[in-house]
Design an enzyme around this catalytic site. Structure first.
Site, PDB file in Angstrom:
ATOM      1  N   GLY A 253       4.733 -10.929   6.710  1.00 31.42           N
ATOM      2  CA  GLY A 253       3.540 -10.252   7.198  1.00 31.42           C
ATOM      3  C   GLY A 253       3.360  -8.874   6.612  1.00 31.42           C
ATOM      4  N   ASP A 254       4.149  -8.536   5.597  1.00 28.68           N
ATOM      5  CA  ASP A 254       4.007  -7.233   4.946  1.00 28.68           C
ATOM      6  C   ASP A 254       4.502  -7.375   3.514  1.00 28.68           C
ATOM      7  OD1 ASP A 254       3.605  -4.419   4.572  1.00 28.68           O
ATOM      8  OD2 ASP A 254       4.010  -4.096   6.695  1.00 28.68           O
ATOM      9  N   ASP A 255       4.744  -6.255   2.838  1.00 28.52           N
ATOM     10  CA  ASP A 255       5.143  -6.302   1.436  1.00 28.52           C
ATOM     11  C   ASP A 255       6.419  -7.128   1.259  1.00 28.52           C
ATOM     12  OD1 ASP A 255       3.026  -4.496   0.867  1.00 28.52           O
ATOM     13  OD2 ASP A 255       4.319  -2.816   1.424  1.00 28.52           O
TER      14      ASP A 255
END
Length: 473
Positions: A253-255
Site C-alpha cells: 500500500g506504499d512505496d
C-alpha cells in the site's frame, strides 16, 4: 510373595525396554536437516521448542523467543548460534536479536504478530526524525528488533512472518494510536546484516527497516499487503551504507522500496546519509505509490543508488524523487537501467513540493540538492503521463539524463505527456518527445546516460553454504 514381586519387576522392565516402547519414545523427537546460504554459519543451533515454544497459534511465545536468544547470546565468541523455528504458528510480540546470530524459519513456520499491545514495548523516536511517523510521541518496537549488533541473519526456507496488520490499520485510521505503529523487522546501528528467503504478510506499517547500519543484504523476500493498507512500505534503507536489495517481489500500500535519511532539521543535524545502494531484480505492484522512492525524508542525503532489472506492474510511478523546501540534504548520483513498466500513472516523477514536515521548526532556507539523475534503457506501456518533473523555484533539479526510453501512452493518456518546471538536463532517444527543458541534440550528439561499471563492496561479499541437522520436539 518375594518371587511374585521379582517377576512383576522383570515384566515392567521388559515392557519399558521393548521395541514398541522405544519407538514411541523416539517418535517424540524429530530430526530436521536443512541448508541455506549466509554471510556466516553457526557453531550452535537450538529449536524454539527447547525453550517452551508452542506453535498452536494461540499461546504467546514472546518469552520463549527472548529466553532462547538470551541463552544463545553467550556463544557469540564461540562460532555464533542459530535459533530454529519449526513448522507451526508461533504467536509472539516484539523480541530483540543478538550479535553473531541467525533466526531461521522452517518453510511451514508462521510467526504471528501479537495483537496484545502490552507485548510491544515503546521506544524513543528515531533521532534523525525527531518524532514518530504516526504520532509525535515514541514508537512501538518492531516485531523483530535489534540495535548495536554485528553479524545478524534473519532467514528461512521461505517461512512466513504475518504482521496481522488489520488491527493496527484500523487503530491508525481511527486516530487511536498514541505511538507510531511497529515495523516487522528493524535493525539499528548495526553492521553485517542479512534478511533473506522469507514471506512477509500484512505488516502494521513498514516491512523491513535497516537504519543507521552498514553492509546489508536483503534477498529473496516476498512482501504482500493490501494495496489500500496505510504506509506498508516494502523495504526502507534509512541512513545506511553499502546495501544490496535483490530478487524481491512486493505488493503493498506504499512505496515498494523507499530510500530515506532523516526528516527536516532532525535529519540535517544527524547528518547520516544513505549511500552505496544496489537494487536488482525487483518486481513491484503498488497502484498508489512508487516502485522506488527517494525521500521524502532525505535530509541526511542520498547518494550513489544503482537500480537495474526492475519491473513495475500497475504502479503509480516508476522512479520518484520526493523532497521540499526545508528538507536540505541531497539526492545525487542516481543510476537506473533496464526497467520495464506496465500500466503506470507516471513513468518518472520528481516532486519539489512534497511538504509533510516533522513540525513547524524546519529551516525555510534549507534547500535540497537534486543532481546527476540518470535513467536509461527502459520501456513502458499503458502510461497515463510520461513524466511529471517539478523542481523548486531558484533551486532547479540539475543533471537529469534520460536515454533510450520508449513510453507507450494509454488510450486515455494526458494530452501533454511531459510537464517540467525548474529542471535542467538532456535526453536522447526518448519517446514521446520530452519537454523543452530536456532537449535531445539528435544525431549530432547521441547521449548514453551513465551507469557505473565497478562493483560496490557489498557485491564482493560471498555467501557461505550452511548445513544443519537439528533434533527438536
Amino acid at each position: 510373595m518375594k518371587i511374585s514381586r521379582l517377576v512383576l519387576a522383570i515384566i515392567l522392565v521388559a515392557l519399558m525396554l521393548s521395541p514398541e516402547r522405544c519407538e514411541s519414545r523416539k517418535a517424540k523427537i524429530i530430526s530436521t536437516s536443512f541448508e541455506y546460504s549466509a554471510i556466516n554459519c553457526r557453531a550452535h543451533s537450538v529449536s524454539l521448542t527447547d525453550f517452551g515454544g508452542v506453535g498452536d497459534g494461540n499461546t504467546s511465545n514472546t518469552k520463549a523467543f527472548q529466553s532462547a536468544i538470551n541463552h544463545l547470546s553467550q556463544y557469540g565468541s564461540e562460532g555464533g548460534a542459530q535459533l530454529y523455528v519449526p513448522a507451526g504458528k508461533w504467536l509472539t510480540g516484539s523480541f530483540n536479536l543478538t550479535s553473531h546470530f541467525t533466526l531461521y524459519l522452517d518453510k511451514d513456520a508462521v510467526l504471528l504478530a501479537s495483537q496484545d499491545i502490552s507485548e510491544w514495548p515503546v521506544i524513543e523516536p528515531l533521532p534523525s526524525y525527531g518524532r514518530g511517523r504516526d504520532a509525535a510521541a515514541g514508537r512501538f518496537t518492531s516485531l523483530i528488533f535489534g540495535t548495536n549488533l554485528t553479524d545478524v541473519i534473519v532467514t528461512g526456507d521461505n517461512g512466513t512472518i504475518d504482521g496481522q496488520g488489520e488491527f493496527w490499520w484500523q487503530q491508525f485510521h481511527k486516530k487511536k494510536l498514541k505511538y507510531t505503529r511497529p515495523y516487522l523487522i528493524e535493525i539499528m546501528f548495526s553492521e553485517n546484516i542479512q534478511i533473506s528467503n522469507l514471506t512477509l504478510l500484512d505488516s502494521p506499517s513498514w516491512n523491513i527497516h535497516p537504519v543507521y547500519s552498514s553492509n546489508i543484504i536483503v534477498k529473496g523476500i516476498t512482501i504482500i499487503a493490501p494495496v489500500t493498507s496505510p504506509n506498508t512500505d516494502g523495504i526502507n534503507p534509512d541512513s545506511c551504507t553499502n546495501t544490496k536489495i535483490e530478487d524481491c517481489y512486493i505488493v503493498s500500500g506504499d512505496d515498494c522500496v523507499a530510500v530515506k535519511s532523516g526528516w527536516d532539521e532532525y535529519g540535517i543535524k544527524f547528518g547520516w546519509p544513505t549511500k552505496q545502494l544496489v537494487i536488482r531484480r525487483l518486481t513491484c505492484i503498488s497502484p498508489f505509490s512508487a516502485t522506488i522512492a527517494l525521500g521524502s525524508e532525505m535530509s541526511g542525503g542520498i547518494q550513489d543508488v544503482r537500480a537495474e532489472d526492475i519491473t513495475a506492474i500497475h504502479t503509480e510511478s516508476g522512479i520518484r524523487i520526493k523532497t521540499a523546501v526545508g528538507r536540505g540534504g541531497y539526492v545525487k548520483d542516481i543510476y537506473v537501467q533496464k526497467m520495464t513498466m506496465h500500466t503506470m500513472k507516471w513513468a518518472f516523477w520528481m516532486t519539489g513540493n512534497y511538504g509533510s514536515h516533522a513540525d513547524t521548526h524546519y529551516d525555510p532556507n534549507a534547500l535540497p540538492e537534486i543532481s546527476n539523475i540518470n535513467y536509461r534503457d527502459m520501456v513502458a506501456d499503458n502510461v497515463t503521463m510520461a513524466a511529471r518533473l517539478e523542481g523548486i523555484s531558484n533551486d532547479p533539479f540539475k543533471g537529469i539524463c534520460i536515454s533510450n526510453v520508449t513510453i507507450g501512452m494509454a488510450v486515455k493518456a494526458k494530452k501533454q505527456p511531459w510537464t517540467c518546471t525548474d529542471i535542467e538536463g538532456v535526453t536522447s532517444g526518448v519517446t514521446p518527445q520530452p519537454c523543452n527543458l530536456l532537449p535531445d541534440p539528435g544525431s549530432e550528439k547521441i547521449t548514453t546516460c551513465d551507469f557505473p561499471t565497478e562493483n560496490l563492496p557489498v557485491d564482493n561479499l560471498e555467501l557461505k553454504k550452511c548445513t544443519y541437522s537439528i533434533k527438536h520436539a
